[in-house]
Scaffold this motif. Structure first.
Motif, PDB file in Angstrom:
ATOM      1  N   ASN A  64       5.340   0.876   5.926  1.00  0.00           N
ATOM      2  CA  ASN A  64       4.341   1.992   5.630  1.00  0.00           C
ATOM      3  C   ASN A  64       3.015   1.630   4.727  1.00  0.00           C
ATOM      4  O   ASN A  64       2.003   2.271   4.683  1.00  0.00           O
ATOM      5  CB  ASN A  64       4.869   3.235   4.749  1.00  0.00           C
ATOM      6  CG  ASN A  64       6.075   3.963   5.616  1.00  0.00           C
ATOM      7  OD1 ASN A  64       6.005   3.734   6.903  1.00  0.00           O
ATOM      8  ND2 ASN A  64       6.919   4.663   4.908  1.00  0.00           N
ATOM      9  N   ARG A  68      -0.478  -0.059   3.472  1.00  0.00           N
ATOM     10  CA  ARG A  68      -1.680   0.049   3.987  1.00  0.00           C
ATOM     11  C   ARG A  68      -2.853  -1.111   3.252  1.00  0.00           C
ATOM     12  O   ARG A  68      -2.252  -1.251   2.115  1.00  0.00           O
ATOM     13  CB  ARG A  68      -2.277   1.134   4.259  1.00  0.00           C
ATOM     14  CG  ARG A  68      -1.794   2.021   5.361  1.00  0.00           C
ATOM     15  CD  ARG A  68      -1.626   1.370   6.834  1.00  0.00           C
ATOM     16  NE  ARG A  68      -1.146   2.139   7.893  1.00  0.00           N
ATOM     17  CZ  ARG A  68       0.218   1.955   8.259  1.00  0.00           C
ATOM     18  NH1 ARG A  68       0.766   0.870   7.696  1.00  0.00           N
ATOM     19  NH2 ARG A  68       0.556   2.642   9.116  1.00  0.00           N
ATOM     20  N   HIS A  69      -3.700  -1.575   3.925  1.00  0.00           N
ATOM     21  CA  HIS A  69      -4.425  -2.407   2.941  1.00  0.00           C
ATOM     22  C   HIS A  69      -4.804  -1.863   1.810  1.00  0.00           C
ATOM     23  O   HIS A  69      -5.476  -0.540   1.728  1.00  0.00           O
ATOM     24  CB  HIS A  69      -5.579  -2.957   3.678  1.00  0.00           C
ATOM     25  CG  HIS A  69      -6.636  -3.869   3.155  1.00  0.00           C
ATOM     26  ND1 HIS A  69      -6.288  -5.285   3.073  1.00  0.00           N
ATOM     27  CD2 HIS A  69      -8.006  -3.375   2.778  1.00  0.00           C
ATOM     28  CE1 HIS A  69      -7.341  -5.658   2.314  1.00  0.00           C
ATOM     29  NE2 HIS A  69      -8.400  -4.813   2.109  1.00  0.00           N
ATOM     30  N   ASP A 123      -3.117  -0.910  -0.738  1.00  0.00           N
ATOM     31  CA  ASP A 123      -2.024  -0.438  -1.291  1.00  0.00           C
ATOM     32  C   ASP A 123      -1.242  -1.117  -2.369  1.00  0.00           C
ATOM     33  O   ASP A 123      -0.761  -2.210  -2.167  1.00  0.00           O
ATOM     34  CB  ASP A 123      -0.840   0.067  -0.319  1.00  0.00           C
ATOM     35  CG  ASP A 123      -1.275   1.323   0.463  1.00  0.00           C
ATOM     36  OD1 ASP A 123      -2.766   1.884   0.244  1.00  0.00           O
ATOM     37  OD2 ASP A 123      -0.690   1.599   1.582  1.00  0.00           O
ATOM     38  N   CYS A 150      -0.516  -4.822  -0.937  1.00  0.00           N
ATOM     39  CA  CYS A 150      -0.902  -4.900   0.571  1.00  0.00           C
ATOM     40  C   CYS A 150      -2.196  -5.306   0.906  1.00  0.00           C
ATOM     41  O   CYS A 150      -3.347  -4.724   0.348  1.00  0.00           O
ATOM     42  CB  CYS A 150      -0.348  -4.076   1.290  1.00  0.00           C
ATOM     43  SG  CYS A 150      -0.637  -3.988   3.094  1.00  0.00           S
ATOM     44  N   TYR A 154      -4.839  -7.641   4.069  1.00  0.00           N
ATOM     45  CA  TYR A 154      -4.675  -8.133   5.669  1.00  0.00           C
ATOM     46  C   TYR A 154      -5.612  -9.339   5.515  1.00  0.00           C
ATOM     47  O   TYR A 154      -6.797  -9.639   4.970  1.00  0.00           O
ATOM     48  CB  TYR A 154      -5.530  -6.948   6.419  1.00  0.00           C
ATOM     49  CG  TYR A 154      -4.717  -5.849   6.872  1.00  0.00           C
ATOM     50  CD1 TYR A 154      -3.827  -5.884   7.842  1.00  0.00           C
ATOM     51  CD2 TYR A 154      -5.161  -4.693   6.044  1.00  0.00           C
ATOM     52  CE1 TYR A 154      -3.154  -4.821   7.956  1.00  0.00           C
ATOM     53  CE2 TYR A 154      -4.386  -3.597   6.330  1.00  0.00           C
ATOM     54  CZ  TYR A 154      -3.244  -3.650   7.469  1.00  0.00           C
ATOM     55  OH  TYR A 154      -2.669  -2.590   7.458  1.00  0.00           O
ATOM     56  N   LYS A 210      -1.011  -8.099   8.272  1.00  0.00           N
ATOM     57  CA  LYS A 210      -0.710  -7.426   7.079  1.00  0.00           C
ATOM     58  C   LYS A 210      -0.046  -8.538   6.251  1.00  0.00           C
ATOM     59  O   LYS A 210       1.119  -9.128   6.696  1.00  0.00           O
ATOM     60  CB  LYS A 210       0.133  -6.158   7.434  1.00  0.00           C
ATOM     61  CG  LYS A 210       0.483  -5.552   6.209  1.00  0.00           C
ATOM     62  CD  LYS A 210       1.528  -4.531   6.219  1.00  0.00           C
ATOM     63  CE  LYS A 210       1.193  -3.367   7.146  1.00  0.00           C
ATOM     64  NZ  LYS A 210       2.028  -2.314   7.191  1.00  0.00           N
TER      65      LYS A 210
END
Length: 420
Positions: free
Chosen positions: A67, A69-70, A72, A96, A98, A105
Motif C-alpha cells: 500500500n 506510495r512514494h 510515505d 517508500c 521510487y 518501488k
C-alpha cells in the motif's frame, strides 16, 4: 568523502538498515542486520526479507509494503527470526521511494532491536498477571470466608459447593471435593463435590468407602502432608488410589489434609480428568489455605446443628413438662406456650400465641397482676385466688412463678394447685 562517511555510518550503526523492493527482495543489508540475524550475505546471493520475518509479522508487512506510495513514511513492529530460531523484536521505521532510473518501488528500513525491552515488558506483564491473580484469589478467599461464616446456615451446603467451583475453576481443575475420614471405622465419605461440564460425579458412590492405615496416602495426611499424583495410570494396578479413581477417569490428583488440634478430619482436593497436571505447587498452596477455611466452617456448621438439636430437644422437654409454661413479652403477648398451659386454659397454642395474657385475668385483678409480672427481676412467685377463666368460661386458680429473660421477655411457670 561525505559519501564514504555516510556508507561507513550505515554499515557500523547499531541499527539494522535494509533496502528492499516491494516484493521483499533485499538489495542491501548492513552489518548489524547480518550480525543480529546470524546470516552472512554474499554479494551475489539473493535474499528475501520474508525468509527472516516471523509468520505473525509477515502478512502485516506485506500489506503495508504493497500500500505504500512514494514519500510515505510509516512505522511497524517487526518480529524477525534468527538463524538459530529465536526471535528478534524490532521497532521499524520505513520510507517508500521510487528509483529514478527504473521507477521501481524501493523501501528503506531502519530497525531497532527491542528484544530485551520486549522481554522485560513480557516479564513485567507476567508479574502483573500473577499479582492480579493473587489479588483475585485473596478477594475470593475473603468472600468465601464471609459467605461460609456469616450467611444463614440453610445456604451452607450450597456455599460450600460454590466455593469448590470457584477455586476449582481458578486452577483449571475438572473436579473439586472434600472428604471426611472416619478414623474409628476406617471409612471415608465424599461430603462435598463440584464437577466441571461433562465430568462424571463420584460423590454418591464415594460413601462409606473402606481404607487401610497402611496406605501411603493416609499416612501422608496423618502427617499433615499433601498427596500429589501426577499420573494415576502409572500406579500399580493394585494401588488403592488407582482402584478408587480409575472408574472416574482421573489422570492427576492433588489433596491436602484438613487437620485441627492434631485430629485429622479429612481432605480437600482437585482432580484432573481431561489432562494430566505436571505441576501442582500452586494447587498445594491454595489447598493448604482452603483446608483451614473449610474445616473452620464445617466445625461451625456442626456446632450450629448441635445447638439446634439441643434446642429442639430442650423445647421438647418444655412442651412435655407436667406444669404450664409460657413466654410472653413485656406487652403481655404470648410468644410460646406448652401443652400443660394449653390444657390449663382450654386454648390451643395457635389461639394463644400473639394474643394478650390479660385475656385470662379477672378484670378486677388485672392491674395488680400486670405489676406483679413487670416487677419480676429473677424469680417472683404470685398467688392468685383465681387467674381468670378458661376458654369454656370456667374459672381456674393458679400459682405463677415468673422471671425476666433479657429485656423484653418473661418466662412463667404455673399450675392449678387443685390438680397437684
Amino acid at each position: 568523502m561525505f559519501k564514504d562517511y555516510y556508507s561507513e555510518f550505515i554499515e557500523k550503526t547499531a541499527y539494522m538498515i535494509l533496502l528492499i523492493d516491494e516484493d521483499g527482495n533485499i538489495y542491501h543489508a548492513n552489518e548489524s542486520f547480518q550480525k543480529i540475524i546470524g546470516c552472512q550475505f554474499e554479494a551475489s546471493s539473493n535474499h528475501s526479507i520474508w525468509q527472516f520475518i516471523n509468520p505473525y509479522s509477515k502478512q502485516l508487512c506485506k500489506t503495508e509494503f504493497s500500500n505504500a506510495r512514494h514519500g510515505d513514511r510509516f512505522e511497524l513492529v517487526m518480529v524477525l527470526t534468527r538463524s538459530d530460531g529465536s526471535y528478534v523484536y524490532t521497532d521499524g521505521k520505513f520510507n517508500c521511494s521510487y528509483d529514478d532510473v527504473s521507477g521501481q518501488k524501493m523501501i528503506t528500513c531502519i530497525l531497532q532491536d527491542v528484544t530485551e525491552l520486549n522481554e522485560r515488558e513480557i516479564e513485567f506483564n507476567n508479574l502483573k498477571l500473577q499479582l492480579d491473580e493473587k489479588t483475585r484469589y485473596w478477594k475470593l478467599l475473603h468472600k468465601t470466608y464471609v459467605a461460609l461464616i456469616n450467611e444463614q446456615m440453610e445456604h451452607f451446603d450450597d456455599n460450600m459447593v460454590k466455593a469448590l467451583e470457584q477455586f476449582g475453576k481458578m486452577v483449571y481443575a475438572d473436579r473439586a471435593f472434600i472428604f471426611e475420614y472416619d478414623m474409628d471405622q476406617l471409612l471415608l465419605h465424599n461430603t462435598y463435590e463440584w464437577c466441571d461440564t461433562d465430568i462424571v460425579p463420584k460423590c454418591k458412590n464415594m460413601q462409606n468407602v473402606p481404607f487401610s492405615l497402611e496406605d501411603s496416602w493416609i499416612q501422608n495426611h496423618i502427617s499433615g502432608l499433601p498427596v500429589y499424583i501426577e499420573n494415576v495410570s502409572d500406579l500399580p494396578d493394585e494401588d488403592y488410589v488407582k482402584t478408587v479413581l480409575k472408574p472416574y477417569g482421573v489422570k492427576s490428583m492433588v489433596t491436602y489434609p484438613m487437620i485441627s488440634d492434631g485430629v485429622l478430619y479429612g481432605s480437600v482436593g482437585f482432580d484432573s480428568v481431561k489432562i494430566s497436571r505436571s505441576n501442582a505447587d500452586v494447587e498445594k498452596q491454595m489447598l493448604s489455605e482452603l483446608s483451614a477455611l473449610f474445616l473452620n466452617a464445617i466445625h461451625r456448621k456442626r456446632m450450629h446443628d448441635q445447638l439446634i438439636e439441643r434446642q429442639l430437644r430442650f423445647n421438647g422437654y418444655i412442651n412435655e413438662a407436667p406444669i404450664g409454661i409460657f413466654v410472653c413479652g413485656t406487652d403481655f403477648k404470648f410468644h410460646e406456650v406448652n401443652k400443660a398451659f394449653c390444657k390449663l386454659t382450654g386454648y390451643s397454642a395457635q389461639e394463644l400465641v400473639n394474643e394478650s395474657l390479660t385475656m385470662l385475668f379477672d378484670q378486677a385483678d388485672l392491674e395488680r397482676t400486670k405489676l406483679k409480672f413487670l416487677s419480676s427481676e429473677e424469680v417472683y412467685t404470685v398467688k392468685f385466688d383465681y387467674v381468670g377463666r378458661r376458654k369454656d368460661g370456667t374459672p381456674f386458680k393458679a400459682l405463677i412463678a415468673s422471671a425476666t429473660v433479657g429485656e423484653f421477655e418473661i418466662i412463667s411457670f404455673c399450675y392449678d394447685p387443685l390438680e397437684i
